[in-house]
Design a protein around this motif. Structure first.
Motif, PDB file in Angstrom:
ATOM      1  N   ARG A  98       0.826  -1.211   0.000  1.00  0.00           N
ATOM      2  CA  ARG A  98       0.000   0.000   0.000  1.00  0.00           C
ATOM      3  C   ARG A  98       0.860   1.261   0.000  1.00  0.00           C
ATOM      4  O   ARG A  98       0.454   2.303  -0.534  1.00  0.00           O
ATOM      5  CB  ARG A  98      -0.943   0.003   1.202  1.00  0.00           C
ATOM      6  N   ALA A  99       2.050   1.189   0.590  1.00  0.00           N
ATOM      7  CA  ALA A  99       2.934   2.349   0.558  1.00  0.00           C
ATOM      8  C   ALA A  99       3.285   2.745  -0.865  1.00  0.00           C
ATOM      9  O   ALA A  99       3.490   3.936  -1.159  1.00  0.00           O
ATOM     10  CB  ALA A  99       4.206   2.049   1.354  1.00  0.00           C
ATOM     11  N   ASP A 100       3.358   1.768  -1.768  1.00  0.00           N
ATOM     12  CA  ASP A 100       3.636   2.078  -3.173  1.00  0.00           C
ATOM     13  C   ASP A 100       2.487   2.876  -3.792  1.00  0.00           C
ATOM     14  O   ASP A 100       2.714   3.768  -4.616  1.00  0.00           O
ATOM     15  CB  ASP A 100       3.862   0.792  -3.966  1.00  0.00           C
ATOM     16  N   LEU A 101       1.251   2.541  -3.411  1.00  0.00           N
ATOM     17  CA  LEU A 101       0.106   3.317  -3.894  1.00  0.00           C
ATOM     18  C   LEU A 101       0.219   4.774  -3.449  1.00  0.00           C
ATOM     19  O   LEU A 101      -0.034   5.696  -4.223  1.00  0.00           O
ATOM     20  CB  LEU A 101      -1.198   2.729  -3.364  1.00  0.00           C
ATOM     21  N   LEU A 102       0.598   4.968  -2.194  1.00  0.00           N
ATOM     22  CA  LEU A 102       0.728   6.330  -1.673  1.00  0.00           C
ATOM     23  C   LEU A 102       1.854   7.083  -2.371  1.00  0.00           C
ATOM     24  O   LEU A 102       1.709   8.259  -2.720  1.00  0.00           O
ATOM     25  CB  LEU A 102       0.965   6.288  -0.168  1.00  0.00           C
ATOM     26  N   GLN A 103       2.981   6.410  -2.592  1.00  0.00           N
ATOM     27  CA  GLN A 103       4.097   7.075  -3.271  1.00  0.00           C
ATOM     28  C   GLN A 103       3.724   7.416  -4.718  1.00  0.00           C
ATOM     29  O   GLN A 103       4.066   8.492  -5.218  1.00  0.00           O
ATOM     30  CB  GLN A 103       5.349   6.210  -3.239  1.00  0.00           C
ATOM     31  N   ARG A 104       3.030   6.493  -5.382  1.00  0.00           N
ATOM     32  CA  ARG A 104       2.584   6.762  -6.754  1.00  0.00           C
ATOM     33  C   ARG A 104       1.723   8.015  -6.801  1.00  0.00           C
ATOM     34  O   ARG A 104       1.784   8.796  -7.769  1.00  0.00           O
ATOM     35  CB  ARG A 104       1.804   5.556  -7.288  1.00  0.00           C
ATOM     36  N   ALA A 105       0.917   8.222  -5.759  1.00  0.00           N
ATOM     37  CA  ALA A 105       0.027   9.375  -5.708  1.00  0.00           C
ATOM     38  C   ALA A 105       0.732  10.640  -5.220  1.00  0.00           C
ATOM     39  O   ALA A 105       0.104  11.702  -5.130  1.00  0.00           O
ATOM     40  CB  ALA A 105      -1.158   9.068  -4.794  1.00  0.00           C
ATOM     41  N   GLY A 106       2.013  10.538  -4.893  1.00  0.00           N
ATOM     42  CA  GLY A 106       2.756  11.693  -4.407  1.00  0.00           C
ATOM     43  C   GLY A 106       2.552  12.002  -2.941  1.00  0.00           C
ATOM     44  O   GLY A 106       2.891  13.091  -2.474  1.00  0.00           O
ATOM     45  N   LEU A 107       2.029  11.016  -2.178  1.00  0.00           N
ATOM     46  CA  LEU A 107       1.690  11.250  -0.772  1.00  0.00           C
ATOM     47  C   LEU A 107       2.670  10.627   0.214  1.00  0.00           C
ATOM     48  O   LEU A 107       2.517  10.794   1.412  1.00  0.00           O
ATOM     49  CB  LEU A 107       0.280  10.692  -0.494  1.00  0.00           C
ATOM     50  N   TYR A 108       3.672   9.892  -0.281  1.00  0.00           N
ATOM     51  CA  TYR A 108       4.577   9.181   0.623  1.00  0.00           C
ATOM     52  C   TYR A 108       5.977   9.182   0.024  1.00  0.00           C
ATOM     53  O   TYR A 108       6.433   8.171  -0.507  1.00  0.00           O
ATOM     54  CB  TYR A 108       4.071   7.754   0.848  1.00  0.00           C
ATOM     55  N   PRO A 109       6.674  10.310   0.095  1.00  0.00           N
ATOM     56  CA  PRO A 109       8.009  10.376  -0.498  1.00  0.00           C
ATOM     57  C   PRO A 109       8.986   9.474   0.241  1.00  0.00           C
ATOM     58  O   PRO A 109       8.842   9.233   1.446  1.00  0.00           O
ATOM     59  CB  PRO A 109       8.393  11.850  -0.334  1.00  0.00           C
ATOM     60  N   PRO A 110      10.000   8.957  -0.453  1.00  0.00           N
ATOM     61  CA  PRO A 110      10.989   8.111   0.205  1.00  0.00           C
ATOM     62  C   PRO A 110      11.813   8.910   1.202  1.00  0.00           C
ATOM     63  O   PRO A 110      11.932  10.138   1.077  1.00  0.00           O
ATOM     64  CB  PRO A 110      11.854   7.602  -0.959  1.00  0.00           C
ATOM     65  N   PRO A 111      12.387   8.238   2.192  1.00  0.00           N
ATOM     66  CA  PRO A 111      13.245   8.939   3.157  1.00  0.00           C
ATOM     67  C   PRO A 111      14.455   9.566   2.470  1.00  0.00           C
ATOM     68  O   PRO A 111      14.845   9.126   1.373  1.00  0.00           O
ATOM     69  CB  PRO A 111      13.675   7.825   4.115  1.00  0.00           C
ATOM     70  N   PRO A 112      15.061  10.584   3.078  1.00  0.00           N
ATOM     71  CA  PRO A 112      16.251  11.198   2.485  1.00  0.00           C
ATOM     72  C   PRO A 112      17.339  10.164   2.197  1.00  0.00           C
ATOM     73  O   PRO A 112      17.627   9.311   3.040  1.00  0.00           O
ATOM     74  CB  PRO A 112      16.704  12.185   3.570  1.00  0.00           C
ATOM     75  N   GLY A 113      17.893  10.219   1.003  1.00  0.00           N
ATOM     76  CA  GLY A 113      18.956   9.306   0.625  1.00  0.00           C
ATOM     77  C   GLY A 113      18.501   8.007   0.003  1.00  0.00           C
ATOM     78  O   GLY A 113      19.316   7.267  -0.557  1.00  0.00           O
ATOM     79  N   ALA A 114      17.207   7.702   0.095  1.00  0.00           N
ATOM     80  CA  ALA A 114      16.690   6.455  -0.485  1.00  0.00           C
ATOM     81  C   ALA A 114      16.423   6.636  -1.970  1.00  0.00           C
ATOM     82  O   ALA A 114      16.294   7.751  -2.475  1.00  0.00           O
ATOM     83  CB  ALA A 114      15.409   6.033   0.224  1.00  0.00           C
ATOM     84  N   SER A 115      16.321   5.524  -2.679  1.00  0.00           N
ATOM     85  CA  SER A 115      15.988   5.569  -4.100  1.00  0.00           C
ATOM     86  C   SER A 115      14.642   6.256  -4.300  1.00  0.00           C
ATOM     87  O   SER A 115      13.695   6.028  -3.544  1.00  0.00           O
ATOM     88  CB  SER A 115      15.923   4.145  -4.662  1.00  0.00           C
TER      89      SER A 115
END
Length: 320
Positions: free
Chosen positions: A37-54
């Motif tokens: 589900r985190a991928d869904l949020l990131q796709r929507a621009g709501l869950y950016p990766p932590p600093p330094g992560a891909s």
């Protein structure tokens, strides 16, 4: 190389810079990556990766090691799966070698791609933060999800009776097949949970809409572990229940934990949980696989909230 990127609510298979493999890291040629589900949020621009992560999508993957950095205790050709802060949905990923585990004996790379994130999440929140002891009762909301499926199996394996709330009778049957004692369908008889408790630990990805219910369902000294906010983020609570029952309320995320924390978590998983896959006591609940060219369809299926278990994207179909 290519990688999957979230762009304004959809995904694109784009050209990406090949990361370097430094000391203590390994490069994995990715066979498959699990959807969360985190991928869904990131796709929507709501869950950016932590600093330094891909910046690319994917919190777990499986594949074959093709490069080993200085000090990393792996070999080229090892079949592995990995817990990631991002970047698993790519042709290659570079990861801290301590965040990698061997593919359990008897599992395919597709199956192995479905286990690191959900089993790490379930173990962390039930047994580490939730402090589960043998015999204590557990309630898992959204029990048919990927994390829920892992949680039910872990509870059964470690001697904890578990109940669930789910979205349909079919999903309740699925959970009982995994080892749940029973449960309720949320739109029909959620209040019936009162007759099944009290519970020592509640694993909750729902949040606000179940908050007051959780307080009433918990036993004295119970633990409510919140891992998601599918039901909202703001709520008014009766804190007298928290005080009177001596309850613990814990908010938990895994993605933004530091490398050392994740390394210790993966080491414990390797010792306590991974052998149970080879013994057949735990099984990846892989529902379906999608070629990466059909990633948008995979995300659309996950977004229906009707998936019981896990979906996996196949990145390299020559690796099995």
């Amino acid at each position: 190389m290519k990688a999957l990127q979230g762009v304004e609510g959809h995904v694109e298979w784009v050209e990406a810079e090949r990361p370097t493999c430094d000391a203590g890291q390994v490069r994995i040629r990715v066979a498959a990556a699990g959807l969360n589900r985190a991928d869904l949020l990131q796709r929507a621009g709501l869950y950016p990766p932590p600093p330094g992560a891909s910046p690319y999508l994917g919190l777990e993957c499986a594949g074959v090691i093709e490069e080993v950095g200085p000090g990393a205790d792996w070999r080229v050709g090892d079949r592995v799966c990995a817990l990631l802060a991002g970047g698993g949905m790519a042709e290659e990923v570079v990861v801290d070698a301590r965040h990698v585990l061997p593919v359990p004996e008897g599992l395919s790379l597709h199956e192995a791609a479905a286990i690191p994130e959900v089993y790490a999440t379930a173990w962390l929140n039930l047994f580490q933060l939730g402090g589960l002891k043998v015999g204590e009762k557990v309630l898992v909301h959204a029990g048919a999800s990927g994390v829920g499926s892992a949680a039910i199996q872990l509870c059964k394996a470690f001697g904890n009776p578990v109940w669930v709330s789910v979205g349909s009778p079919e999903r309740l049957s699925y959970c009982q097949g995994l080892g749940a004692e029973g449960g309720v369908v949320r739109n029909q008889n959620l209040d019936d949970l009162d007759g099944l408790g009290p519970f020592d630990v509640i694993l909750d990805p729902v949040g606000a809409s179940y908050a007051q219910l959780n307080l009433t369902l918990l036993a004295r000294d119970g633990r409510w572990v919140i891992i998601g906010l599918m039901g909202g983020r703001k709520v008014e609570l009766d804190l007298a229940l928290v005080l009177g029952k001596r309850l613990q309320v814990t908010g938990s995320t895994l993605r933004n934990r530091d490398d050392g924390f994740k390394a210790e978590l993966l080491q414990e998983l390797g010792q306590q949980v991974w052998p149970l896959f080879s013994e057949g006591r735990l099984k990846p609940q892989l529902v379906d696989t999608y070629p990466v060219a059909f990633a948008e369809a995979a995300y659309a299926e996950l977004e229906t909230n009707q998936v019981s278990g896990k979906l996996v994207l196949v990145i390299d179909d020559t690796l099995v």
